[in-house]
Design a protein around this motif. Sequence first.
Motif, PDB file in Angstrom:
ATOM      1  N   ARG A 159       0.835  -1.203   0.000  1.00 41.25           N
ATOM      2  CA  ARG A 159       0.000   0.000   0.000  1.00 41.25           C
ATOM      3  C   ARG A 159       0.874   1.259   0.000  1.00 41.25           C
ATOM      4  O   ARG A 159       0.567   2.247  -0.682  1.00 41.25           O
ATOM      5  CB  ARG A 159      -0.912  -0.028   1.228  1.00 41.25           C
ATOM      6  CG  ARG A 159      -1.887   1.126   1.314  1.00 41.25           C
ATOM      7  CD  ARG A 159      -2.788   0.935   2.514  1.00 41.25           C
ATOM      8  NE  ARG A 159      -3.545   2.133   2.824  1.00 41.25           N
ATOM      9  CZ  ARG A 159      -4.263   2.292   3.931  1.00 41.25           C
ATOM     10  NH1 ARG A 159      -4.321   1.320   4.813  1.00 41.25           N
ATOM     11  NH2 ARG A 159      -4.912   3.400   4.149  1.00 41.25           N
ATOM     12  N   SER A 180      -8.540  -3.112  -1.567  1.00 41.94           N
ATOM     13  CA  SER A 180      -8.251  -3.926  -0.384  1.00 41.94           C
ATOM     14  C   SER A 180      -9.449  -4.812  -0.060  1.00 41.94           C
ATOM     15  O   SER A 180     -10.400  -4.372   0.592  1.00 41.94           O
ATOM     16  CB  SER A 180      -7.911  -3.026   0.814  1.00 41.94           C
ATOM     17  OG  SER A 180      -6.697  -2.338   0.611  1.00 41.94           O
ATOM     18  N   ARG A 239      -7.342   4.217  -1.793  1.00 46.97           N
ATOM     19  CA  ARG A 239      -7.580   2.831  -1.365  1.00 46.97           C
ATOM     20  C   ARG A 239      -9.081   2.616  -1.255  1.00 46.97           C
ATOM     21  O   ARG A 239      -9.780   3.392  -0.605  1.00 46.97           O
ATOM     22  CB  ARG A 239      -6.911   2.567  -0.024  1.00 46.97           C
ATOM     23  CG  ARG A 239      -7.217   1.217   0.625  1.00 46.97           C
ATOM     24  CD  ARG A 239      -6.515   1.147   1.965  1.00 46.97           C
ATOM     25  NE  ARG A 239      -6.680  -0.121   2.654  1.00 46.97           N
ATOM     26  CZ  ARG A 239      -7.517  -0.337   3.660  1.00 46.97           C
ATOM     27  NH1 ARG A 239      -8.319   0.646   4.075  1.00 46.97           N
ATOM     28  NH2 ARG A 239      -7.565  -1.526   4.254  1.00 46.97           N
TER      29      ARG A 239
END
Length: 255
Positions: A159, A180, A239
């Motif tokens: 990440r 994710s 994300r």
Amino acid sequence: MNKPYAGKKAVITGGTIGMGLATAQALIEGGAEVLVTGRNPENLEAARRTLGPGAHVLASDAASLADIDALAVTARERFGRIDLLHINAGIATLEPFAQVTEAGYDRAFAINTKGPFFTVQRLAPLMPQGSAIVFTSSIADEGGMHGMSVYSGTKAALRSFASGFAAELVTRGIRVNVVSPGFIDTPTLGIADATAEERAEFIRVGDQITPMRRHGTAAEVARAVLFFAFEATFTTGARLTVDGGLGQKLTPAAA
């Protein structure tokens, strides 16, 4: 017939099974040409049958720099450019930290972090303005989970790499984002070396602690990847969790 990805060229590491395969299928159905990689001979052959002539299936070790260099050569020769690079290859092992060996630690970081880093380094020169890189991470990339310290560490590093790549590639018009997932229903459930009993327990626990009370599907993850790849044109360094609310600390009413 609507072909939203007609003319697009995509490379998916770890694209012969699970979430990577589902993403490849969606791309091909949408008119894209796809190159997928994997190591398991049975999965490679199954992917060839499943994906058909719209796919190039390449045996490639995600942790091998020689294989990564060969992947870059193949992508250049067959595609000329890459519109989507989906870094999906990865491994997970359920293992209390006291049982972790140096060999297991090195293998996890080689596949989950070293491989992705150098894959982006080698393939980014083939990516034009407007293209996208999407990483498959995990909700384990933050917080702590019993038995997953090494895995979580690799995904946290991944990440962080994505954030760095987003900063370095933004002036070239290349977007970099992270998906994710939480508990996803795939053939291995993300843990290739787990026993049938361990997988059954993983399913039970996942359904119990996920607020939506179920596992996600590989197709649901694929839709998130494709959103970042082609729809989220003003988004980079972001994300997106695909986890049924697990990472949001929701507390649903008792069933």
